[in-house]
Design a protein around this motif. Structure first.
Motif, short mmCIF file in Angstrom:
data_model
loop_
_atom_site.label_atom_id
_atom_site.label_comp_id
_atom_site.label_asym_id
_atom_site.label_seq_id
_atom_site.Cartn_x
_atom_site.Cartn_y
_atom_site.Cartn_z
N VAL A 85 -60.11 5.14 97.49
CA VAL A 85 -61.21 5.17 96.52
C VAL A 85 -62.10 3.95 96.77
N SER A 86 -63.40 4.19 96.90
CA SER A 86 -64.37 3.08 97.00
C SER A 86 -65.35 3.19 95.85
N PHE A 87 -65.78 2.05 95.34
CA PHE A 87 -66.69 1.97 94.20
C PHE A 87 -68.03 1.42 94.67
N ARG A 88 -69.10 2.00 94.18
CA ARG A 88 -70.43 1.50 94.50
C ARG A 88 -71.24 1.39 93.22
N ARG A 89 -71.95 0.30 93.05
CA ARG A 89 -72.78 0.17 91.87
C ARG A 89 -73.93 1.14 91.94
N PHE A 90 -74.21 1.83 90.84
CA PHE A 90 -75.26 2.84 90.79
C PHE A 90 -76.60 2.27 91.26
N GLY A 91 -77.29 3.03 92.11
CA GLY A 91 -78.61 2.65 92.58
C GLY A 91 -78.60 1.73 93.77
N LEU A 92 -77.42 1.27 94.20
CA LEU A 92 -77.32 0.36 95.33
C LEU A 92 -76.34 0.91 96.36
N THR A 93 -76.40 0.38 97.57
CA THR A 93 -75.44 0.76 98.60
C THR A 93 -74.42 -0.36 98.80
N TYR A 95 -70.87 -1.75 98.01
CA TYR A 95 -69.55 -1.36 97.53
C TYR A 95 -68.78 -2.57 96.99
N VAL A 96 -67.84 -2.27 96.11
CA VAL A 96 -67.01 -3.32 95.53
C VAL A 96 -65.96 -3.78 96.54
N SER A 97 -65.92 -5.07 96.78
CA SER A 97 -64.97 -5.68 97.71
C SER A 97 -63.97 -6.54 96.96
N MET A 98 -62.77 -6.63 97.51
CA MET A 98 -61.76 -7.57 97.03
C MET A 98 -61.81 -8.77 97.97
N GLU A 99 -62.17 -9.94 97.44
CA GLU A 99 -62.41 -11.11 98.27
C GLU A 99 -61.10 -11.80 98.67
N LEU A 110 -63.26 -9.43 92.58
CA LEU A 110 -63.98 -8.21 92.93
C LEU A 110 -65.47 -8.45 92.81
N ARG A 111 -66.21 -8.06 93.88
CA ARG A 111 -67.68 -8.20 93.89
C ARG A 111 -68.31 -6.94 94.47
N ALA A 112 -69.41 -6.49 93.90
CA ALA A 112 -70.19 -5.39 94.46
C ALA A 112 -71.15 -5.98 95.47
#
Length: 228
Positions: A85-93, A95-99, A110-112
């Motif tokens: 499962v990958s998450f992306r903030r709406f309207g942007l390309t 994705y949420v990363s685990m640093e 976690l950062r988009a």
């Protein structure tokens, strides 16, 4: 209460008192963005890794407690779980990363922020379709995502994939109004403080896109909307 979003053509209707979010011209109806990402895989009950089946059981127990329609975890059906499962903030390309390389209090933050999907952007998600209780686990470091309620100031309620198997509790439980792979966007609410997860777009540098559970229902907008 459902905050489900489905993109069709040039607009997205959001069930938040008539709020309407505009989509970029030419956007796909699935809101998949311009970067290809693996499709989430629904894992049949009993066929996942020991780690995934343990997460399924933990989610089932939490859902049994949260739902008024269930009195016993033993009687509750096992919850559906998805891998990749990958998450992306709406309207942007992004994705949420685990640093994984961050240190100290921000380790595993976690950062988009990523324009592509790799190991740091993949999660295992289990979700009860009735109570919407959800657990999220990083596939990179194998830890559950937690809300850091003890943090203060601009990092209050930061999301970090830092909780191991034996410590699963209220900080590791969320509510999500959508399931992966269905072409929808929606919100994620923290169980511990009742607030919705936002991506901090105004934060600078290595903090940009930090995920925090800090938004009330009345304030939900694009920063609190994720597609997966």
């Amino acid at each position: 209460m459902s905050y489900r979003i489905m993109r069709r053509g040039l607009a997205v209707a959001v069930a938040l008192g008539g709020l309407l979010l505009s989509a970029p011209a030419g956007a796909a109806s699935t809101d998949a963005g311009s970067v290809a990402a693996p499709r989430p895989t629904l894992v049949p009950v009993g066929t996942g890794s020991p780690e995934l089946e343990s997460q399924r059981q933990a989610t089932t127990r939490a859902a049994a407690t949260a739902s008024g329609r269930r009195t016993s975890a033993a009687l509750a059906p096992p919850q559906p779980c998805w891998q990749n499962v990958s998450f992306r903030r709406f309207g942007l390309t992004r994705y949420v990363s685990m640093e994984l390389q961050y240190s100290g209090d921000r380790k595993y933050e976690l950062r988009a922020r990523s324009d592509s999907v790799g190991p740091w952007e993949l999660f295992t998600l289990c979700r009860d379709p009735f109570s919407e209780v959800t657990t999220i686990r990083s596939q990179s470091n194998h830890n559950y995502v937690s809300v850091e309620e003890a943090y203060q100031g601009t990092i209050y309620a930061m999301l970090r994939a830092r909780t191991g198997e034996v410590n699963l509790g209220p900080w590791e439980l969320f509510y999500s109004d959508i399931e992966p792979g269905q072409g929808y966007c929606g919100q994620i609410r923290a169980n511990s403080n009742g607030l919705f997860v936002a991506a901090e777009e105004d934060y600078p540098g290595t903090s940009k896109g930090m995920l925090r559970a800090r938004t009330t229902a009345a304030q939900i907008g694009t920063w609190e909307t994720f597609c997966y």
